[in-house]
Design a protein around this motif. Sequence first.
Motif, PDB file in Angstrom:
ATOM      1  N   ALA A 199      16.936  26.756 -43.608  1.00  0.00           N
ATOM      2  CA  ALA A 199      17.995  26.906 -42.603  1.00  0.00           C
ATOM      3  C   ALA A 199      18.487  25.523 -42.203  1.00  0.00           C
ATOM      4  N   ILE A 200      19.651  25.489 -41.560  1.00  0.00           N
ATOM      5  CA  ILE A 200      20.226  24.249 -41.051  1.00  0.00           C
ATOM      6  C   ILE A 200      20.114  24.258 -39.521  1.00  0.00           C
ATOM      7  N   LYS A 201      19.847  23.106 -38.972  1.00  0.00           N
ATOM      8  CA  LYS A 201      19.736  22.980 -37.517  1.00  0.00           C
ATOM      9  C   LYS A 201      20.972  23.599 -36.851  1.00  0.00           C
ATOM     10  N   GLY A 202      20.701  24.527 -35.903  1.00  0.00           N
ATOM     11  CA  GLY A 202      21.777  25.208 -35.207  1.00  0.00           C
ATOM     12  C   GLY A 202      22.101  26.574 -35.756  1.00  0.00           C
ATOM     13  N   ASP A 203      21.476  26.943 -36.905  1.00  0.00           N
ATOM     14  CA  ASP A 203      21.717  28.266 -37.495  1.00  0.00           C
ATOM     15  C   ASP A 203      21.151  29.373 -36.604  1.00  0.00           C
ATOM     16  N   SER A 204      21.820  30.502 -36.633  1.00  0.00           N
ATOM     17  CA  SER A 204      21.337  31.708 -35.966  1.00  0.00           C
ATOM     18  C   SER A 204      21.467  32.847 -36.964  1.00  0.00           C
ATOM     19  N   SER A 227       5.547  30.877 -33.591  1.00  0.00           N
ATOM     20  CA  SER A 227       6.185  29.748 -34.256  1.00  0.00           C
ATOM     21  C   SER A 227       6.884  28.887 -33.209  1.00  0.00           C
ATOM     22  N   GLU A 228       7.127  27.617 -33.572  1.00  0.00           N
ATOM     23  CA  GLU A 228       7.890  26.730 -32.693  1.00  0.00           C
ATOM     24  C   GLU A 228       9.377  27.021 -32.765  1.00  0.00           C
ATOM     25  N   ILE A 229       9.789  27.827 -33.750  1.00  0.00           N
ATOM     26  CA  ILE A 229      11.182  28.255 -33.836  1.00  0.00           C
ATOM     27  C   ILE A 229      11.419  29.349 -32.796  1.00  0.00           C
ATOM     28  N   ASN A 230      12.617  29.367 -32.225  1.00  0.00           N
ATOM     29  CA  ASN A 230      12.970  30.388 -31.241  1.00  0.00           C
ATOM     30  C   ASN A 230      13.216  31.713 -31.962  1.00  0.00           C
ATOM     31  N   ILE A 231      12.295  32.670 -31.788  1.00  0.00           N
ATOM     32  CA  ILE A 231      12.369  33.968 -32.464  1.00  0.00           C
ATOM     33  C   ILE A 231      12.293  35.069 -31.416  1.00  0.00           C
ATOM     34  N   THR A 254      17.522  28.177 -34.894  1.00  0.00           N
ATOM     35  CA  THR A 254      16.906  26.912 -35.312  1.00  0.00           C
ATOM     36  C   THR A 254      17.566  25.760 -34.566  1.00  0.00           C
ATOM     37  N   ASN A 255      16.894  25.303 -33.510  1.00  0.00           N
ATOM     38  CA  ASN A 255      17.464  24.241 -32.669  1.00  0.00           C
ATOM     39  C   ASN A 255      17.045  22.842 -33.100  1.00  0.00           C
ATOM     40  N   GLU A 256      15.927  22.721 -33.808  1.00  0.00           N
ATOM     41  CA  GLU A 256      15.429  21.419 -34.219  1.00  0.00           C
ATOM     42  C   GLU A 256      15.061  21.446 -35.697  1.00  0.00           C
ATOM     43  N   ALA A 257      15.355  20.340 -36.389  1.00  0.00           N
ATOM     44  CA  ALA A 257      14.977  20.213 -37.798  1.00  0.00           C
ATOM     45  C   ALA A 257      13.485  19.937 -37.914  1.00  0.00           C
TER      46      ALA A 257
END
Length: 365
Positions: A199-204, A227-231, A254-257
């Motif tokens: 994914a790319i940073k900022g993808d939803s 996960s550290e990803i916002n799910i 995905t807010n952070e790379a």
Amino acid sequence: MEKNLFIVAFYMEKHKIIKIIKKIDLNKNRKLNFSIKLSKYIANPKDYINLEIFSNEDAEFTISVVDEAIFALANNNFDFEKKLYPQIYYPEMIIDTSNKYFYYYPRAALPISKNIMASTKAANSQKANTREFFPDTALWIPSIITKNGYAKITFKNPDSITSFRVTVNGVSKKSVGTKITKYVSTKDFYIRPILPKFAIKGDSFVVPVIIYNKNNIDLKVNYSINSEINISPQSGNIEIPKNLTKILKLKFETNEAGEYNILFNFDKDIVKLPFTVYDNKLKRHEKEIIQSNKGNVFNINSLIYENINELLKYPYDCTEQTVSSIFPAVLNGYTDIQSNIYRLYKYQNNDGGWVGGQMINQIHI
């Protein structure tokens, strides 16, 4: 009709040419009489599986256990016996002379590997209740020799939910053979998250999780996603009727790379998957030219000449490869090509043409 293959070899000893002829009977039955047996033909992830080989004569065997899906990508018509003993429809005579010596590294000098797992360390470091090891090749043993016609190995089934093909090739002093069998790796209840490659940073986006209930009873399962990803949702419960599947849709932001691990905990089945989030700007494998205060960091012309010079010095041996290196050199104004021209003179025939290589019976061009 009798079919024989004659191998003729010449060598020189004390100024005499010695000729040796070896006759091989192609009508001979070369089928190696052996069988294989698995301790389990339906296995759970992380189960240990025994593979036994029973042979009428001692032989050397290779063993591979590969995901059946790999063979679905391409036809696998490999015939071990025909590869070693191809059918010959007409004789072929090759006349050649050479003053070169070829060194063949003896197979006996190669080290014998004692590892039997394709990824032993990864397989042994798994958590007991978590599926995280999904190799295409579950097992690869290049050499195992039977003793009194018997050999047995034990390997650990990976975490994949799939079918595995077991291929055993055997070679004895006089016979060859292949045996193939399959086993299924499965569970009564399991999940299959369908993650994208990256994914790319900022993808939803939405990730479906397919939930399989192969039991004869309805199930109500609690789940959590770590996960550290916002799910979202991060936890909850879901009911799955007997012998059916359901799909749970999770929203990812995905807010952070970075490199992440995602733990899908569905009580009866836990799956851990790696996931990569790239920065907004995708970096490709490209050379970057940097300008400095003193001018260019390097000269592009010198770089081209260095590469051409390296190509010209490469030990090409045939006409075609020699020409392929001279042509771009001439176009770029390179002058040091005299040795390559002399090499072409060496290959020229009496009719004015050239052979494709160094064999005198090749087609003239």
